[in-house]
Design a protein around this motif. Sequence first.
Motif, PDB file in Angstrom:
ATOM      1  N   ARG A  51       0.741  -1.060  -0.022  1.00  0.00           N
ATOM      2  CA  ARG A  51      -0.333  -0.126  -0.013  1.00  0.00           C
ATOM      3  C   ARG A  51       0.798   1.032   0.250  1.00  0.00           C
ATOM      4  NH1 ARG A  51      -4.841   1.276   4.592  1.00  0.00           N
ATOM      5  NH2 ARG A  51      -3.019   1.551   5.458  1.00  0.00           N
ATOM      6  N   ASN A  52       1.677   1.299   0.189  1.00  0.00           N
ATOM      7  CA  ASN A  52       2.873   2.320   0.806  1.00  0.00           C
ATOM      8  C   ASN A  52       3.281   2.494  -0.534  1.00  0.00           C
ATOM      9  OD1 ASN A  52       2.756   2.881   3.694  1.00  0.00           O
ATOM     10  ND2 ASN A  52       4.359   1.283   3.831  1.00  0.00           N
ATOM     11  N   LEU A  53       3.862   1.298  -1.442  1.00  0.00           N
ATOM     12  CA  LEU A  53       4.075   2.284  -2.683  1.00  0.00           C
ATOM     13  C   LEU A  53       3.180   2.193  -3.807  1.00  0.00           C
ATOM     14  CD1 LEU A  53       6.227   0.841  -4.996  1.00  0.00           C
ATOM     15  CD2 LEU A  53       5.333  -1.494  -5.296  1.00  0.00           C
ATOM     16  N   VAL A  54       1.814   2.024  -3.395  1.00  0.00           N
ATOM     17  CA  VAL A  54       0.740   2.617  -4.429  1.00  0.00           C
ATOM     18  C   VAL A  54       1.017   3.855  -4.278  1.00  0.00           C
ATOM     19  CG1 VAL A  54      -1.669   2.348  -4.884  1.00  0.00           C
ATOM     20  CG2 VAL A  54      -0.398  -0.145  -4.649  1.00  0.00           C
ATOM     21  N   ARG A  55       0.448   4.022  -2.803  1.00  0.00           N
ATOM     22  CA  ARG A  55       0.431   5.857  -2.444  1.00  0.00           C
ATOM     23  C   ARG A  55       1.764   6.742  -2.886  1.00  0.00           C
ATOM     24  NH1 ARG A  55       0.713   4.832   2.216  1.00  0.00           N
ATOM     25  NH2 ARG A  55      -1.173   4.882   2.780  1.00  0.00           N
ATOM     26  N   ASP A  56       3.031   6.089  -3.222  1.00  0.00           N
ATOM     27  CA  ASP A  56       3.962   7.090  -3.420  1.00  0.00           C
ATOM     28  C   ASP A  56       3.774   6.621  -4.776  1.00  0.00           C
ATOM     29  OD1 ASP A  56       5.204   7.025  -0.459  1.00  0.00           O
ATOM     30  OD2 ASP A  56       6.727   5.834  -0.770  1.00  0.00           O
ATOM     31  N   LEU A  57       3.883   5.226  -5.397  1.00  0.00           N
ATOM     32  CA  LEU A  57       3.600   5.571  -7.296  1.00  0.00           C
ATOM     33  C   LEU A  57       2.534   6.312  -7.603  1.00  0.00           C
ATOM     34  CD1 LEU A  57       3.582   2.275  -8.029  1.00  0.00           C
ATOM     35  CD2 LEU A  57       5.285   3.546  -8.096  1.00  0.00           C
ATOM     36  N   ASN A  58       1.437   6.760  -7.241  1.00  0.00           N
ATOM     37  CA  ASN A  58       0.831   7.779  -7.238  1.00  0.00           C
ATOM     38  C   ASN A  58       1.006   9.416  -7.490  1.00  0.00           C
ATOM     39  OD1 ASN A  58      -1.630   6.771  -8.174  1.00  0.00           O
ATOM     40  ND2 ASN A  58      -2.837   5.880  -6.057  1.00  0.00           N
ATOM     41  N   SER A  59       1.762   9.666  -5.851  1.00  0.00           N
ATOM     42  CA  SER A  59       1.925  11.218  -5.272  1.00  0.00           C
ATOM     43  C   SER A  59       3.374  10.758  -7.055  1.00  0.00           C
ATOM     44  CB  SER A  59       3.247  10.766  -4.149  1.00  0.00           C
ATOM     45  OG  SER A  59       3.438  12.217  -3.912  1.00  0.00           O
ATOM     46  N   LEU A  60       4.522  10.238  -7.266  1.00  0.00           N
ATOM     47  CA  LEU A  60       5.350  10.058  -7.786  1.00  0.00           C
ATOM     48  C   LEU A  60       4.753  10.790  -9.362  1.00  0.00           C
ATOM     49  CD1 LEU A  60       8.193  10.762  -8.701  1.00  0.00           C
ATOM     50  CD2 LEU A  60       8.297   8.143  -9.915  1.00  0.00           C
ATOM     51  N   TYR A  61       3.222  10.177 -10.080  1.00  0.00           N
ATOM     52  CA  TYR A  61       2.837  10.012 -11.462  1.00  0.00           C
ATOM     53  C   TYR A  61       2.004  11.116 -11.335  1.00  0.00           C
ATOM     54  CZ  TYR A  61      -0.633   8.631 -14.143  1.00  0.00           C
ATOM     55  OH  TYR A  61      -2.194   8.740 -15.207  1.00  0.00           O
ATOM     56  N   ALA A  81      23.293  13.557 -21.168  1.00  0.00           N
ATOM     57  CA  ALA A  81      24.304  13.667 -19.598  1.00  0.00           C
ATOM     58  C   ALA A  81      23.364  14.331 -18.360  1.00  0.00           C
ATOM     59  CB  ALA A  81      25.532  14.580 -20.185  1.00  0.00           C
ATOM     60  N   GLY A  82      23.692  14.348 -17.610  1.00  0.00           N
ATOM     61  CA  GLY A  82      23.411  14.952 -16.515  1.00  0.00           C
ATOM     62  C   GLY A  82      23.425  14.144 -15.133  1.00  0.00           C
ATOM     63  N   LYS A  83      22.718  14.220 -13.969  1.00  0.00           N
ATOM     64  CA  LYS A  83      22.386  13.123 -12.859  1.00  0.00           C
ATOM     65  C   LYS A  83      21.307  12.659 -12.680  1.00  0.00           C
ATOM     66  CE  LYS A  83      24.762  12.858  -8.496  1.00  0.00           C
ATOM     67  NZ  LYS A  83      25.753  13.888  -7.715  1.00  0.00           N
ATOM     68  N   TYR A  84      21.087  11.682 -12.718  1.00  0.00           N
ATOM     69  CA  TYR A  84      19.935  11.055 -12.556  1.00  0.00           C
ATOM     70  C   TYR A  84      19.031  10.567 -10.464  1.00  0.00           C
ATOM     71  CZ  TYR A  84      20.071  10.153 -17.135  1.00  0.00           C
ATOM     72  OH  TYR A  84      20.071  11.053 -19.261  1.00  0.00           O
ATOM     73  N   TYR A  85      18.299  10.981  -9.933  1.00  0.00           N
ATOM     74  CA  TYR A  85      17.907  10.516  -9.105  1.00  0.00           C
ATOM     75  C   TYR A  85      16.716   9.050  -8.913  1.00  0.00           C
ATOM     76  CZ  TYR A  85      20.766  14.483  -7.234  1.00  0.00           C
ATOM     77  OH  TYR A  85      21.550  15.282  -6.838  1.00  0.00           O
ATOM     78  N   GLU A  86      16.898   7.951  -7.717  1.00  0.00           N
ATOM     79  CA  GLU A  86      15.810   7.363  -7.248  1.00  0.00           C
ATOM     80  C   GLU A  86      14.901   7.749  -7.124  1.00  0.00           C
ATOM     81  OE1 GLU A  86      18.039   3.457  -6.809  1.00  0.00           O
ATOM     82  OE2 GLU A  86      17.339   3.317  -5.030  1.00  0.00           O
ATOM     83  N   ARG A  87      13.812   7.591  -7.419  1.00  0.00           N
ATOM     84  CA  ARG A  87      12.680   8.287  -6.794  1.00  0.00           C
ATOM     85  C   ARG A  87      11.742   7.317  -6.779  1.00  0.00           C
ATOM     86  NH1 ARG A  87      15.099  13.218  -6.469  1.00  0.00           N
ATOM     87  NH2 ARG A  87      15.039  14.727  -8.220  1.00  0.00           N
ATOM     88  N   ILE A  88      11.636   6.096  -7.143  1.00  0.00           N
ATOM     89  CA  ILE A  88      10.676   5.086  -6.333  1.00  0.00           C
ATOM     90  C   ILE A  88      12.107   3.826  -6.869  1.00  0.00           C
ATOM     91  CG2 ILE A  88       9.343   3.670  -6.788  1.00  0.00           C
ATOM     92  CD1 ILE A  88       7.573   6.156  -6.531  1.00  0.00           C
ATOM     93  N   ASN A  89      11.951   2.708  -5.899  1.00  0.00           N
ATOM     94  CA  ASN A  89      12.557   1.655  -5.709  1.00  0.00           C
ATOM     95  C   ASN A  89      12.128   0.532  -5.447  1.00  0.00           C
ATOM     96  OD1 ASN A  89      14.473  -0.417  -5.269  1.00  0.00           O
ATOM     97  ND2 ASN A  89      15.923  -0.122  -4.568  1.00  0.00           N
ATOM     98  N   THR A  90      10.852  -0.052  -5.737  1.00  0.00           N
ATOM     99  CA  THR A  90      10.098  -0.540  -5.657  1.00  0.00           C
ATOM    100  C   THR A  90      11.093  -2.220  -4.374  1.00  0.00           C
ATOM    101  OG1 THR A  90      10.006  -2.493  -7.249  1.00  0.00           O
ATOM    102  CG2 THR A  90       8.837  -0.735  -7.340  1.00  0.00           C
ATOM    103  N   ASP A  91      12.359  -1.837  -4.685  1.00  0.00           N
ATOM    104  CA  ASP A  91      13.040  -3.522  -3.483  1.00  0.00           C
ATOM    105  C   ASP A  91      12.933  -2.420  -2.216  1.00  0.00           C
ATOM    106  OD1 ASP A  91      13.171  -5.834  -3.056  1.00  0.00           O
ATOM    107  OD2 ASP A  91      15.675  -4.544  -2.639  1.00  0.00           O
ATOM    108  N   SER A  92      12.745  -1.335  -1.756  1.00  0.00           N
ATOM    109  CA  SER A  92      13.220  -0.465  -0.877  1.00  0.00           C
ATOM    110  C   SER A  92      12.240  -1.606   0.412  1.00  0.00           C
ATOM    111  CB  SER A  92      12.268   0.923  -0.909  1.00  0.00           C
ATOM    112  OG  SER A  92      12.138   1.903   0.861  1.00  0.00           O
ATOM    113  N   GLN A  93      12.663  -1.186   1.875  1.00  0.00           N
ATOM    114  CA  GLN A  93      12.559  -1.749   2.872  1.00  0.00           C
ATOM    115  C   GLN A  93      10.741  -0.852   2.966  1.00  0.00           C
ATOM    116  OE1 GLN A  93      15.528  -1.333   5.623  1.00  0.00           O
ATOM    117  NE2 GLN A  93      14.973   0.849   6.122  1.00  0.00           N
TER     118      GLN A  93
END
Length: 727
Positions: free
Chosen positions: A598-608, A671-683
């Motif tokens: 559920r936390n993932l779905v919430r964060d996916l929607n927020s990012l989306y 070129a540039g920097k890429y930031y990890e906004r969601i990692n579904t393997d996050s604890q």
Amino acid sequence: MIDNAEIISLCRAEHGNPYAVLGMHTDADDRLWVRSLQPGARSVAVLDAKTGKQVAELAQREIEGVEGFFEGVIPRRRKDFSYRLRITWEHGVQETDDPYRFWAVLGEMDVWLLAEGSHLRPFERLGAHVTEIDGVAGTAFAVWAPDAQRVSVVGDFNTWDGRRHPMRLRRECGVWEIFLPGVAAGARYKYEIRSRDGHLLPLKSDPYGFEAEMRPSTASVVCALPPPVEPVPVPAGEQLGAPLSIYEVHLASWRRADDGGFPDWQRLSETLIPYVVDLGFTHLELLPISEHPFDGSWGYQPLGLYAPTARHGSPAGFCQFVSACHAAGLRVIVDWVPAHFPTDEHGLSRFDGNPLYEHADPREGMHQDWGTLIYNFGRREVSNYLIGNALFWIERYGVDGLRVDAVASMLYRDYSRSEGQWVPNVHGGRENIEAVAFLRRMNEVLGQEHPAADTHAEESTAWPMVSRPPSMGGLGFHYKWNMGWMHDVLSYMSQDPIHRRYHHNKLSFGMMYAFTENFVLPLSHDEVVHGKGSLINKMPGDTWQKFANLRSLYGFMWAHPGKKLLFMGGEFGQWSEWNHDTSLDWALLDFPTHAGIRNLVRDLNSLYRSRPALHQVDFEPAGFEWIAADDAESSVVAFVRWTRDRSRAMLYVGNFTPVVRHAYRIGVPMAGKYYERINTDSQHYGGGNVGNGPDGITAERASAHGREWSLNLTLPPLAALFLEWVP
């Protein structure tokens, strides 16, 4: 004098024109007569409505086998006047206005438009309408039954006696009408119909009834027509480029009431709305809420298209629920079923004794899979009934969109039929030309009258241009469910990861046609019933892998072009199949793995919602760029989502094996920097926390996947990464 044969016909409820006999009439000698049919009455007197004084006592005509027909001349009166009746019954006296002193309910323009099948809002005239005529409060009834010999309104107000209130036929449009003084909101009613061959039909509910009894009772209920609702403004910017993430709900089983019954609208407003808002969904989609007799149909076999189901309370309660959704920033979609209707005898089936709403030929009119009847879309009054209903939900309840069910079954005359069990169209083909015309007209009307509203087609075939305007030859829907994507992706995810390399194309094939329609990616109720298993139980492997796979699936879905739809229970990985008779397994949220989903779905929607690259260009190739589509051996896919001006980008990388892939080089477009906004393997989501850290990864000038620049990544197992490019 009225001859006895006509009176006998009237008293037997066989007369087709009661207004020619009942009420006030002038004879050849200019005398005023009043005639009234009151079976069971002791006496009937006529009162002057202005003064309340009695002006005549009516005599009961003595005819063998006939009772309750009263008539009399009004002395010293030559002109029509307003009057009331004083009726003496065995147990009391009643004073009432005579329904037969009121003339037309329908105006001439209404009659013209109804006959033509072009009345934009037929619900404003047909059905039961609480109103006032000549200063008298009551209810005006009107029902379409052109082949009936006689139609009466029956209800609590006349002891369900079909002799008491036979209606007038407006032959120009086949509508029967009557105004019943004193009948108010809350009264139960039906129509008693005698077919043209004299057969008395089972009592019929009102096709335009705005409220209905709680099943198993089947009467319609007089209810004021809801006032028009001010439409919610279209969000700034392009409508199709806005984020659209749908939470699909069956209200009766989302969360049962404390007593195990159905939750009412107030309870749903207090619980469902804040829950969906917290998870970040933009839209709430309700499985059909039109009145339906069978719980197990989930609402997909409705009979009261104009009545919100009584399971959750009153129509006013539903209106307040929609308003509460809007106040919370949620838009509301309701599932709408114009494809078919059940055969229950109180419903539309052979409504006036003959096929009326349905086809006469079962090869056209019977749906063989569901045992239901198919609307005759080529009959203008039927098409008008349905288009008016679509407009009704949007205009009178403030609903923001309609998801049209079973469109494929409407488009093809041979749908689910064997050779010889279907009738070709006028050109000899299988296309249902009348249904196509209906769908186009429905979408045109909604677009003209309520441009902010949208329509979604559940269409599972390759019919072209479902979500293109009728002016281009399309059906006119805003969105089409992508059933092909859903089947392919779920099939891929069900494979053991060791075998996924052989099915890699199921992840990439959807992009071959992704921009031919405006697609919604649906993980709907249909995928978690009838032995198909829940979403998490479709996933292979042990418990850890099942959860990881489900998180990976959601990551792929939210990154992929197309709007999003998730059925309730999927947001926390419910183990069991959906059961419409019980609540979701809310206790599972006590477990970190389920809460993590559920936390993932919430964060996916927020990012989306917050990153235009993920939603702004869903339906054009300019918003998508493959990076790695062919790494079947590693079961890795990667692509970039772009904003329209290409000033923002989001890189998605998915690893569909349970293997950590270190130093996996992914080509990137700049070129540039890429930031990890969601990692579904996050604890935080229940994963193992393998990833690339919060500090960002700088692109290196090392070619990969045909690009000059690339990233050196650690790919977590069975996981998705969302990496945002920051110039």
